[in-house]
Design an enzyme around this catalytic site. Structure first.
Site, short mmCIF file in Angstrom:
data_model
loop_
_atom_site.label_atom_id
_atom_site.label_comp_id
_atom_site.label_asym_id
_atom_site.label_seq_id
_atom_site.Cartn_x
_atom_site.Cartn_y
_atom_site.Cartn_z
N LYS A 1 -4.64 -0.05 8.19
CA LYS A 1 -4.74 -0.99 7.07
C LYS A 1 -3.48 -1.82 6.97
CE LYS A 1 -7.58 1.56 3.75
NZ LYS A 1 -7.58 1.98 2.34
N HIS B 1 -17.23 3.91 -2.19
CA HIS B 1 -16.16 3.11 -2.76
C HIS B 1 -16.50 2.90 -4.23
CE1 HIS B 1 -13.42 -0.58 -2.59
NE2 HIS B 1 -13.94 -0.57 -3.80
N ARG C 1 -5.62 -8.12 -10.01
CA ARG C 1 -6.25 -9.41 -10.32
C ARG C 1 -7.69 -9.15 -10.74
NH1 ARG C 1 -9.73 -8.84 -6.12
NH2 ARG C 1 -8.82 -8.16 -4.15
N LYS D 1 0.82 -1.21 0.00
CA LYS D 1 0.00 0.00 0.00
C LYS D 1 0.86 1.26 0.00
CE LYS D 1 -4.03 -2.17 0.80
NZ LYS D 1 -3.46 -3.22 -0.08
N GLU E 1 -9.13 1.09 -7.10
CA GLU E 1 -10.18 1.46 -6.15
C GLU E 1 -10.00 2.92 -5.71
OE1 GLU E 1 -11.38 -2.76 -4.10
OE2 GLU E 1 -10.09 -1.43 -2.93
N ARG F 1 -23.56 -10.50 -3.06
CA ARG F 1 -22.78 -11.65 -2.60
C ARG F 1 -23.59 -12.40 -1.55
NH1 ARG F 1 -16.53 -9.68 -1.93
NH2 ARG F 1 -16.56 -8.10 -3.56
N GLY G 1 -10.50 -5.93 1.97
CA GLY G 1 -11.08 -5.47 3.23
C GLY G 1 -10.52 -6.16 4.45
#
Lengths: 504, 166, 504, 166
Positions: free
Chosen positions: A165, A215, A298, A124, A282, A341, A172
């Site tokens: 993070k 997001h 990916r 990150k 993102e 989902r 997530g």
């Protein structure tokens, strides 16, 4: 079914994954006339990806570290079966530069970006530096690894609420929000522990928590000739515990100008690291502005909503660009798509729900797609993540897509484990979602209980169900006496009779 | 037959009766006409209440009934008058002892309390790792730890007792 | 899910049908926020259309004539439940002008054309006259009803082979091909008998049988304002016993000019009879020319391939035009779509196969749609037609669509009844179908048996299956003795042991 | 264990053996390594032959095995050596008598023969209406009608005997 006169892009692809994404890759490969090799852990011997692939290689063990995360075993399987390409899916080794490197060494085409791009975007801190250099806006915060000693001071400097993070994280996992200083240390320890156990890397970084963020992510596809295209955005703000639950495309908050700017930023970033294949950039969107969060190197779980709008097969494109073909022209998008989902979990506590799937009723009809490796009799085990299925719908517009998704959610039934279906239903019915003006906090505001009318009905249905089952138990006796056609007179049987007399 | 149906904190008394083949359900002052038919292989029902149709999937295990209908999943407790009477006799002996159960199989990552500790409602007692997530298990009510049955690093089955509290 | 501020087009629709088409209509109505009322025969009490509708009304009886074909019962149900519209589906009363008329009398909108259009198009002889007047080309033949007395002479005049068709027929029912004079009388009697029992009208007409014809049909939609649009064609030449089995869109044999000419002819015909709603004009295509066959004044079984290409919902359009709205603009079509009908039948003899559906594995993934009212535990009875499901796929091009359809066919499994799946598979694999150069005789030329390699494999699998089941029966005994983890030593058990000794 | 497997007009002898957990199948001179696993609730199998994977749905009723795999459906007759031996003893008594069965439940629309008629192979004997279709039932081989059990207009069950032939 493929034209035998045409040369195949690859002879055989090893699918280094399990579950619905392994099946997803197998399906497209089959459609392209390319053979597939499945790998599997002991727990997955009868999993659907094993049964549907052309070949199957046992990796042994049940834990991911003994099977799907073991690079050597995976590479050996590819070599032994004569594979000339490898698809990593998402999760597991999909963002592992060592696998990409090992594939290179073994002469197996890794269907993902080059190792360098994975390394940079997988960290990150590095990724943020890279984005900054490519001119992509960032959320304020610290880009370095944080240690416990400087933690309290750093958080104070950025200002609460802050986010912790995992530097090596994704999906997530390993993310914690901290609103007050007194929660900071415990959250940091948990984030580190999760980072270590999930990614084998316990570095954690800290950034400001943006208010009312959405997001929004951009799907890109780059080829080996320096071309990079964008398939527009996906809105993924419906999250609990930083796990996405409902995604839609397009995002109602984007103007055409903003969409173009985000697409350009995503492609610029991809090009700056020599990206190849499918990737997702993102962003956080807040009050009309966007900020880079991370790039997932990916295929994304939610890629089907993009496929439904554009009429493309992103796995097919991955395979094509991996074989050195230029990216195909991007068709005009059509309508609106939503993905839900379906997780095996207690929707109140977000706890995983384990058990055996004993009954499945799948939805059907127009505009409905289901991606799942679930089958009747399948055990939901603690070894892998809890996603059972992805329900994807497409409609001519957002209103139709929402209505269609709700219709399909009513049709989909899974028995044997508890699922997140009812949360998705109430989200799609909520005024906030319908209006489109929501943010990543939406799930905290969703009604937790079914509507009073539905609750009353359920109580009536429960009583009626028990009554019918009792009647039928009685009816069996009656039927034996040749009176099966009569309404069963179970009230006359045994001790039930005695109780009945006391009723009005 | 009267049924006592509980859903969350609500309870209804529903009386079902069949006369000449027709099934009615009385809920308070309201009487509904009910037509319930078992579907094919069982486990699913077609429920028609006053002409309105519902597609119901039901799992009934003794008094627990789990229903899927109208896009929702309901876990209900449903006893008939006979069972209620039996329970009334058997009841009155539940003590103050409670147990903390593993909500799912997993690995115990952390045990935050020891015997004798006073705990508050909502306090994290044990952290369980399952499906790649760390799941804190919290106290349902304030109390005192009387026994610790699990230890860190241990793999536990779903439903296993981890702690006893008073 | 619909915006409560928007007025609904209808309050409540009665669905005067059963099976997958009733479910199809219910799904769209639900998505539009319109309630539905199902009607059902005794045999269908637990059918899926009953369970999925908002209300359900018993018609009683099992035979169609006592239930789904009883106009009075259907209209009474609509009145009693306060329906303001009625959707007839296909088959049953869908092309019955008396129902359309009765709806008008009852103030219920019939979601189909006006009675006059049904009357004209429902009578093959009248329809051909009408087509001739509208300038649509016809196949040579006699347009009048034929009686036994003039039959032999008439057939001789037209020239063998000839076709006998029920004047009131549709869906391939009541059609016979006669190649020689000596077969003529028996075929005529059978055609008459079928026409009588299926349509209550035994008139039969005769026409020349066109060589190497393709069955190509045009989907039209007309509104109440005189507009009529076309959604292009469907190729339906894969037929056995004049029942369609595989349909695709577009048809590879059509040039853009021919497509435009056929679309115009179809719309001209529809307009000439004041048509409203969805309709299909069926043509024979032969050697670059097209001939009018008939117009089906209802939604067609194979309508989903059109929906997938155009991204439209034809039932939604039916409801919209029924409510008086103008037809929506027709989007640009995308890609290629194929439908396979899955019938409960012995594929060798085309006999219906009855029984209980005890297991269903549905296909999924990208570009796959399944329309079916089948469920596990469902009885396949002799009361209704044998179609269990429609598998519909969409791909970017024909090659992908075929490959995808074959992939989905491999995934779809139905246990308990025999199905036509293997015939569809071998058709899609055949060189003739892949080349696209086929005609309505294709099924006679399709290989009836599985490939030798697959047959050898099946024999091995059968032996292995029996071996495993025998082992497990033994393993049960072993497991009880605490040796479940060992390879079961069933060879040591009882009399099996004795036999084993005689083996090498 | 040896199995005699028949599919249509072909028959194969396949010998399955398990040594130290590994299963092999010998078909003539060829030996395959076989891994067959029962899936979840039974009825489905994962079959791996020499590393190649097949998704199999199987229904086995004594010696009849119905398989769905590779997009095909196979109806096989499969007896093990024990069963074959038993049948060899019981055999040799099948007479020349044959029956015409209703392939499905339906209504007899026409009976085209009477007792004593000589029939040819392929000749239509009875017409049965089911699922809105008229289905001619034909003679499987030439012979003579010895008994007519059905009559026109009669509803018959699937598998019911309609005629006897010699």
């Amino acid at each position: 079914m493929s034209d035998p006169s045409k040369p195949k892009l690859f002879r055989r692809i090893l699918v280094a994954n399990r579950g619905e994404i392994a099946l997803r890759v197998i399906r497209t490969a089959q459609e392209m006339g390319i053979e597939t090799v499945a790998v599997y852990s002991d727990a997955d011997r009868t999993a659907l990806h094993v049964r549907r692939a052309d070949q199957a290689v046992a990796l042994g063990g049940n834990k991911p570290s003994e099977s799907y995360l073991d690079i050597q075993k995976v590479i050996d399987a590819a070599r032994r079966t004569g594979c000339d390409a490898l698809h990593p899916g998402y999760g597991f080794l999909s963002e592992n530069e060592d696998l990409a490197e090992a594939c290179k060494q073994a002469g197996v085409e890794f269907l993902g970006p080059p190792p360098h791009a994975i390394t940079v975007m997988g960290d990150k801190v590095e990724a943020r530096k890279c984005a900054m250099q490519a001119g992509v806006p960032l959320v304020p915060g610290l880009q370095e690894d944080v240690d416990a000693a400087h933690l309290v001071a750093a958080a104070k400097q950025v200002g609460y609420p802050v986010m912790l993070k995992a530097a090596a994280g994704g999906g997530g996992k390993g993310i914690r929000i901290v609103r007050e200083e007194r929660q900071l240390i415990e959250a940091f320890e948990l984030a580190r522990a999760e980072a270590r156990s999930s990614f084998g890397d316990d570095r954690v970084y800290l950034e400001k928590f943006v208010t009312r963020p959405r997001h929004v992510e951009i799907q890109v596809m780059a080829d080996k000739h320096g071309n990079c295209v964008s398939y527009g955005e996906r809105e993924c703000s419906v999250q609990r515990r930083h796990q996405k639950l409902v995604e839609e495309s397009p995002c109602v908050a984007l103007t055409p100008e903003l969409r173009a700017a985000m697409s350009k930023a995503a492609c610029d970033l991809a090009k700056s690291v020599g990206y190849v294949g499918a990737g997702t950039v993102e962003f956080l969107w807040s009050e009309g502005r966007f900020y880079f969060m991370e790039m997932n190197t990916r295929l994304q779980v939610e890629h089907p909503i993009t496929e439904m709008r554009y009429g493309v097969d992103l796995v097919r494109e991955q395979i094509r660009v991996g074989a050195g073909l230029p990216v195909s022209p991007v068709p005009e998008p059509r309508g609106h798509a939503i993905e839900v989902r379906v997780n095996a979990e207690d929707p109140d506590k977000y706890f995983p729900s384990l058990g055996t799937v004993s009954r499945i009723n799948l939805p059907g009809g127009p505009g409905v797609r289901l991606d799942s490796a679930m089958f009747r009799g399948m055990e939901v085990t603690p070894f892998y993540d809890s996603m059972l299925a992805k329900l994807v719908v497409h409609g001519a517009d957002r209103e139709q897509a929402i209505a269609r998704c709700l219709r399909a959610l009513r049709e989909l039934r899974i028995v044997g484990v508890t699922t997140s279906l009812s949360v998705a239903k109430r989200t799609l019915e909520s005024a906030e979602f319908v209006a489109g003006d929501y943010d990543t906090g939406i799930l905290d505001r969703i009604e937790k209980r079914a509507a009073p009318r539905d609750r009353e009905l359920a109580m009536l249905a429960a009583a009626a169900t028990r009554f019918l089952l009792a009647e039928r138990a009685g009816a069996t006796v009656e039927a034996a006496a040749g009176k099966g056609d009569q309404p069963p007179r179970w009230a006359l049987l045994g001790r039930t009779e005695r109780l009945r007399r006391t009723m009005p | 037959m009267k049924y006592f149906v509980r859903l969350g904190d609500e309870e209804r008394v529903i009386e079902l009766q069949r006369h000449a083949g027709r099934l009615t359900a009385r809920c308070g002052d309201v009487v509904h006409e009910v037509d319930l038919a078992l579907v094919g292989d069982g486990g699913a029902f077609s429920l028609v209440v006053d002409g309105t149709s519902y597609d119901v999937v039901a799992e009934a295990q003794r008094e627990q009934v789990v229903l899927q209908m109208v896009g929702e999943r309901f876990v209900l407790h449903c006893e008939d008058e006979r069972e209620r009477a039996a329970h009334a006799v058997a009841g009155h002996k539940a003590g103050g002892k409670r147990e903390l159960h593993a909500a799912m199989p997993g690995i115990v990552i952390d045990v935050r309390v020891k015997v004798g500790d006073a705990v508050e409602e909502g306090q994290t007692l044990v952290v369980l790792e399952a499906m790649k997530m760390q799941n804190p298990l919290t106290a349902e009510a304030a109390g005192k730890v009387t026994r610790v049955v699990c230890k860190v690093g241990e793999a536990v089955a779903g439903g296993a007792v981890l702690l006893e509290l008073e």
